[in-house]
Design a protein around this motif. Structure first.
Motif, mmCIF file in Angstrom:
data_model
loop_
_atom_site.group_PDB
_atom_site.id
_atom_site.type_symbol
_atom_site.label_atom_id
_atom_site.label_comp_id
_atom_site.label_asym_id
_atom_site.label_seq_id
_atom_site.Cartn_x
_atom_site.Cartn_y
_atom_site.Cartn_z
ATOM 1 N N ASP A 177 0.751 -1.136 -0.133
ATOM 2 C CA ASP A 177 -0.047 0.127 -0.073
ATOM 3 C C ASP A 177 0.773 1.129 -0.020
ATOM 4 O OD1 ASP A 177 -2.281 -1.309 -0.277
ATOM 5 O OD2 ASP A 177 -2.813 -1.395 1.997
ATOM 6 N N GLN A 178 0.936 2.117 0.992
ATOM 7 C CA GLN A 178 1.365 3.473 0.938
ATOM 8 C C GLN A 178 2.892 3.382 1.353
ATOM 9 O OE1 GLN A 178 -1.547 2.691 2.666
ATOM 10 N NE2 GLN A 178 -2.802 4.610 3.093
ATOM 11 N N CYS A 201 -2.091 -0.957 -4.681
ATOM 12 C CA CYS A 201 -2.972 0.387 -4.721
ATOM 13 C C CYS A 201 -2.062 1.357 -4.891
ATOM 14 C CB CYS A 201 -3.727 0.465 -3.252
ATOM 15 S SG CYS A 201 -4.766 -0.845 -2.832
ATOM 16 N N TYR A 249 -2.948 4.916 -4.587
ATOM 17 C CA TYR A 249 -3.027 6.177 -3.619
ATOM 18 C C TYR A 249 -2.772 7.374 -4.351
ATOM 19 C CZ TYR A 249 -4.254 3.012 -0.070
ATOM 20 O OH TYR A 249 -4.608 1.892 0.814
ATOM 21 N N SER A 250 -3.087 7.710 -5.394
ATOM 22 C CA SER A 250 -2.799 8.777 -6.200
ATOM 23 C C SER A 250 -3.143 10.087 -5.485
ATOM 24 C CB SER A 250 -3.334 8.923 -7.585
ATOM 25 O OG SER A 250 -4.819 8.717 -7.480
ATOM 26 N N LEU A 309 -3.234 10.629 -2.398
ATOM 27 C CA LEU A 309 -2.276 10.827 -1.063
ATOM 28 C C LEU A 309 -0.823 11.205 -1.537
ATOM 29 C CD1 LEU A 309 -2.126 10.544 1.815
ATOM 30 C CD2 LEU A 309 -1.386 8.156 1.667
ATOM 31 N N PHE A 310 -0.516 10.617 -2.710
ATOM 32 C CA PHE A 310 1.047 10.888 -3.335
ATOM 33 C C PHE A 310 1.021 11.820 -4.524
ATOM 34 C CE2 PHE A 310 1.231 7.012 -0.821
ATOM 35 C CZ PHE A 310 2.368 7.392 -0.050
ATOM 36 N N ARG A 345 3.859 12.364 -7.024
ATOM 37 C CA ARG A 345 4.662 11.313 -7.909
ATOM 38 C C ARG A 345 4.206 11.579 -9.342
ATOM 39 N NH1 ARG A 345 2.881 5.749 -4.494
ATOM 40 N NH2 ARG A 345 4.653 5.912 -2.940
#
Length: 92
Positions: free
Chosen positions: A31-32, A54, A56-57, A59-60, A63
């Motif tokens: 995950d993260q 996952c 997590y676009s 959250l990050f 990137r």
């Protein structure tokens, strides 16, 4: 470790010692943590293997692929890891 409950918390010092004695860093469905796992292994010069899941676009958001596009899909996450770590290899 080898003492007490296997789920028992250990001190930061013991955790640091344990991690620095690793010969391989693996992240399965991390995950993260995928980026941190790879960065940790790279910093210590250790081989690593991750099976990312996952993205997590949201959250990050920082990137980005080399072309500037956001990392939003699993394929893009794998590409981002390869962009960040050019010696990375992908296998299926």
């Amino acid at each position: 470790l080898g003492k007490g409950d296997p789920g028992e918390m250990i001190s930061a010092r013991d955790a640091n010692d344990l991690l620095r004695r690793c010969s391989l860093v693996v992240g399965l469905h991390p995950d993260q943590a995928v980026g941190d796992i790879v960065a940790f292994a790279d910093r210590l010069g250790l081989p690593w293997c991750v099976v990312p899941c996952c993205v997590y676009s949201k959250l990050f958001r920082k990137r980005r692929l080399k072309d500037g596009s956001d990392v939003r899909t699993h394929e893009q996450l794998v590409q981002w890891l390869c962009d960040m770590y050019p010696n990375a290899k992908v296998d299926t």
